[in-house]
Write a protein that holds these residues in place. Structure first.
Motif, PDB file in Angstrom:
ATOM      1  N   ASN A 138       7.985   0.873  11.792  1.00 16.34           N
ATOM      2  CA  ASN A 138       9.244   1.455  12.237  1.00 16.34           C
ATOM      3  C   ASN A 138      10.348   0.985  11.293  1.00 16.34           C
ATOM      4  O   ASN A 138      10.549  -0.232  11.129  1.00 16.34           O
ATOM      5  CB  ASN A 138       9.563   1.021  13.664  1.00 16.34           C
ATOM      6  CG  ASN A 138       8.779   1.797  14.695  1.00 16.34           C
ATOM      7  OD1 ASN A 138       8.571   2.997  14.562  1.00 16.34           O
ATOM      8  ND2 ASN A 138       8.326   1.130  15.749  1.00 16.34           N
ATOM      9  N   VAL A 139      11.040   1.925  10.659  1.00 17.94           N
ATOM     10  CA  VAL A 139      12.092   1.573   9.711  1.00 17.94           C
ATOM     11  C   VAL A 139      13.393   2.244  10.120  1.00 17.94           C
ATOM     12  O   VAL A 139      13.402   3.283  10.788  1.00 17.94           O
ATOM     13  CB  VAL A 139      11.715   1.982   8.268  1.00 17.94           C
ATOM     14  CG1 VAL A 139      10.355   1.421   7.885  1.00 17.94           C
ATOM     15  CG2 VAL A 139      11.730   3.493   8.088  1.00 17.94           C
ATOM     16  N   MET A 140      14.510   1.628   9.734  1.00 16.73           N
ATOM     17  CA  MET A 140      15.820   2.198  10.021  1.00 16.73           C
ATOM     18  C   MET A 140      16.154   3.246   8.973  1.00 16.73           C
ATOM     19  O   MET A 140      15.915   3.044   7.780  1.00 16.73           O
ATOM     20  CB  MET A 140      16.876   1.098  10.038  1.00 16.73           C
ATOM     21  CG  MET A 140      16.690   0.094  11.141  1.00 16.73           C
ATOM     22  SD  MET A 140      18.067  -1.051  11.196  1.00 16.73           S
ATOM     23  CE  MET A 140      17.493  -2.167  12.480  1.00 16.73           C
ATOM     24  N   ASP A 141      16.725   4.355   9.410  1.00 16.53           N
ATOM     25  CA  ASP A 141      17.025   5.469   8.510  1.00 16.53           C
ATOM     26  C   ASP A 141      18.391   5.254   7.864  1.00 16.53           C
ATOM     27  O   ASP A 141      19.422   5.693   8.387  1.00 16.53           O
ATOM     28  CB  ASP A 141      16.979   6.786   9.273  1.00 16.53           C
ATOM     29  CG  ASP A 141      17.001   7.977   8.349  1.00 16.53           C
ATOM     30  OD1 ASP A 141      17.220   7.791   7.130  1.00 16.53           O
ATOM     31  OD2 ASP A 141      16.806   9.109   8.826  1.00 16.53           O
ATOM     32  N   ASP A 142      18.390   4.585   6.708  1.00 21.56           N
ATOM     33  CA  ASP A 142      19.661   4.261   6.055  1.00 21.56           C
ATOM     34  C   ASP A 142      20.257   5.440   5.301  1.00 21.56           C
ATOM     35  O   ASP A 142      21.262   5.285   4.604  1.00 21.56           O
ATOM     36  CB  ASP A 142      19.516   3.046   5.146  1.00 21.56           C
ATOM     37  CG  ASP A 142      18.553   3.267   3.986  1.00 21.56           C
ATOM     38  OD1 ASP A 142      17.817   4.271   3.991  1.00 21.56           O
ATOM     39  OD2 ASP A 142      18.528   2.414   3.073  1.00 21.56           O
ATOM     40  N   THR A 164      13.610   0.033   5.468  1.00 22.45           N
ATOM     41  CA  THR A 164      14.294   1.294   5.239  1.00 22.45           C
ATOM     42  C   THR A 164      13.329   2.209   4.479  1.00 22.45           C
ATOM     43  O   THR A 164      12.383   1.730   3.847  1.00 22.45           O
ATOM     44  CB  THR A 164      15.596   1.097   4.438  1.00 22.45           C
ATOM     45  OG1 THR A 164      15.302   0.465   3.194  1.00 22.45           O
ATOM     46  CG2 THR A 164      16.596   0.250   5.219  1.00 22.45           C
ATOM     47  N   PRO A 165      13.537   3.535   4.522  1.00 24.36           N
ATOM     48  CA  PRO A 165      12.523   4.446   3.968  1.00 24.36           C
ATOM     49  C   PRO A 165      12.180   4.214   2.501  1.00 24.36           C
ATOM     50  O   PRO A 165      10.997   4.152   2.131  1.00 24.36           O
ATOM     51  CB  PRO A 165      13.152   5.826   4.181  1.00 24.36           C
ATOM     52  CG  PRO A 165      14.049   5.647   5.354  1.00 24.36           C
ATOM     53  CD  PRO A 165      14.605   4.256   5.244  1.00 24.36           C
ATOM     54  N   ASP A 166      13.185   4.079   1.626  1.00 21.03           N
ATOM     55  CA  ASP A 166      12.890   3.911   0.205  1.00 21.03           C
ATOM     56  C   ASP A 166      12.121   2.630  -0.059  1.00 21.03           C
ATOM     57  O   ASP A 166      11.144   2.620  -0.828  1.00 21.03           O
ATOM     58  CB  ASP A 166      14.187   3.908  -0.613  1.00 21.03           C
ATOM     59  CG  ASP A 166      14.774   5.300  -0.770  1.00 21.03           C
ATOM     60  OD1 ASP A 166      14.056   6.290  -0.507  1.00 21.03           O
ATOM     61  OD2 ASP A 166      15.965   5.399  -1.154  1.00 21.03           O
ATOM     62  N   GLU A 171       7.057  -0.538  -1.181  1.00 21.81           N
ATOM     63  CA  GLU A 171       6.288  -1.701  -0.771  1.00 21.81           C
ATOM     64  C   GLU A 171       4.874  -1.359  -0.312  1.00 21.81           C
ATOM     65  O   GLU A 171       3.977  -2.184  -0.365  1.00 21.81           O
ATOM     66  CB  GLU A 171       7.019  -2.445   0.355  1.00 21.81           C
ATOM     67  CG  GLU A 171       8.292  -3.137  -0.075  1.00 21.81           C
ATOM     68  CD  GLU A 171       8.040  -4.348  -0.938  1.00 21.81           C
ATOM     69  OE1 GLU A 171       6.999  -5.023  -0.737  1.00 21.81           O
ATOM     70  OE2 GLU A 171       8.870  -4.638  -1.820  1.00 21.81           O
ATOM     71  N   THR A 172       4.672  -0.126   0.168  1.00 19.79           N
ATOM     72  CA  THR A 172       3.366   0.231   0.731  1.00 19.79           C
ATOM     73  C   THR A 172       2.640   1.302  -0.077  1.00 19.79           C
ATOM     74  O   THR A 172       1.660   1.873   0.399  1.00 19.79           O
ATOM     75  CB  THR A 172       3.508   0.724   2.182  1.00 19.79           C
ATOM     76  OG1 THR A 172       4.300   1.919   2.200  1.00 19.79           O
ATOM     77  CG2 THR A 172       4.154  -0.334   3.057  1.00 19.79           C
ATOM     78  N   GLU A 192       6.028  10.251   6.998  1.00 12.71           N
ATOM     79  CA  GLU A 192       7.161   9.711   7.754  1.00 12.71           C
ATOM     80  C   GLU A 192       7.520  10.663   8.895  1.00 12.71           C
ATOM     81  O   GLU A 192       7.504  11.887   8.711  1.00 12.71           O
ATOM     82  CB  GLU A 192       8.368   9.529   6.822  1.00 12.71           C
ATOM     83  CG  GLU A 192       8.063   8.594   5.663  1.00 12.71           C
ATOM     84  CD  GLU A 192       9.111   8.661   4.561  1.00 12.71           C
ATOM     85  OE1 GLU A 192      10.176   9.297   4.795  1.00 12.71           O
ATOM     86  OE2 GLU A 192       8.872   8.103   3.485  1.00 12.71           O
ATOM     87  N   PHE A 193       7.859  10.086  10.049  1.00 12.70           N
ATOM     88  CA  PHE A 193       8.103  10.895  11.245  1.00 12.70           C
ATOM     89  C   PHE A 193       9.407  10.449  11.907  1.00 12.70           C
ATOM     90  O   PHE A 193       9.632   9.250  12.097  1.00 12.70           O
ATOM     91  CB  PHE A 193       6.938  10.735  12.224  1.00 12.70           C
ATOM     92  CG  PHE A 193       5.626  11.212  11.657  1.00 12.70           C
ATOM     93  CD1 PHE A 193       5.184  12.503  11.892  1.00 12.70           C
ATOM     94  CD2 PHE A 193       4.858  10.382  10.855  1.00 12.70           C
ATOM     95  CE1 PHE A 193       3.992  12.958  11.356  1.00 12.70           C
ATOM     96  CE2 PHE A 193       3.664  10.823  10.304  1.00 12.70           C
ATOM     97  CZ  PHE A 193       3.233  12.114  10.556  1.00 12.70           C
TER      98      PHE A 193
END
Length: 260
Positions: A138-142, A164-166, A171-172, A192-193
């Motif tokens: 779960n990432v924050m949408d910056d 964050t998405p970028d 990283e993955t 991504e969802f």
């Protein structure tokens, strides 16, 4: 992150198990469905299951779940929340399951803690042929202005790599499967969802306080960081009053087992 840093950070969550269970978000249902799209059956191992945030969504989808978690306090919270789930003490490096016993191995905000040189062969061992390995974050949408400002003011201890998405994409991008098992898996896929979590300023601060970097921070520095976050949230029209939705994405890294 070197081995010592990983051990210190990865073992920090037990001290805040109750707050983690209360404040961390679940995972977008569509993301979990995509992760399991090609799984050959319903047997799913939630590896590094924590307090059961991903377990909850797996159960909603009708999966036959076994959860494995190394931290005793986190495992206690999981068992309290899901008394009917088969929940075991164990780790990615020593999975207490038989060979070929699950159709998918999933990890919610946990795969980056795994020592893949050891965990990779263990995951391959318990996966059935054509089984799925998937990490979810779960990432924050910056891309949203106020969330970007929050990331800037919070610092890397609260909103760091993969948050964050970028940064998550970078990283993955590679699962880092060890050479001994890499040939048994196909190419990694990312997706991504859209997701979101209802928060207040206070509960968002409480959520960020459960991040590993915050948990290991000296108390004076921790309180100063949380104070900056509170001040920032109080100045933004989006977050100053009442509840709001924290814009998020559930990001998935998926790889399929292709051979023995």
């Amino acid at each position: 992150m070197d081995g010592q840093d990983r051990r210190v950070l990865g073992s920090s969550f037990g001290s805040a198990a109750g707050a983690y269970a209360e404040h961390r978000p679940h995972y977008a249902r569509a993301a979990v469905q995509w992760a399991l799209q090609y799984a050959p059956g319903p047997r799913v191992l939630d590896l590094g299951a924590g307090t059961g945030k991903l377990t909850a969504t797996l159960l909603e989808l009708g999966m036959n779940v076994v959860a494995v978690e190394p931290d005793p306090a986190m495992l206690t919270e999981l068992r309290r929340a899901f008394p009917d789930v088969h929940a075991l003490s164990g780790s990615a490096e020593a999975i207490p399951l038989q060979d070929d016993s699950v159709d998918a191995v999933v990890a919610g905000n946990a795969m980056h803690w795994f020592h893949m040189d050891t965990a990779g062969p263990e995951i391959a061992r318990v996966l059935a042929p054509t089984g799925i390995l998937a990490g979810l974050w779960n990432v924050m949408d910056d891309r949203v202005d106020w969330v970007d400002g929050l990331a800037q003011i919070s610092g890397s201890a609260a909103i760091g790599p993969r948050d964050t998405p970028d940064s998550w994409r970078i990283e993955t991008a590679d699962l880092h499967l060890p050479r001994s098992v890499a040939a048994q898996f196909g190419s990694p896929e990312q997706a991504e969802f859209p997701h979101g979590q209802r928060r207040t300023a206070d509960s968002l601060v409480a959520t960020l306080a459960t991040r590993a970097g915050m948990l290991v921070m000296p108390e004076q520095q921790r309180q100063a960081t949380l104070g900056r976050i509170r001040t920032y949230l109080a100045t933004r029209s989006e977050t100053a009053d009442e509840e709001f939705t924290l814009p998020m994405l559930t990001c998935v890294l998926r790889v399929r087992r292709i051979s023995r």
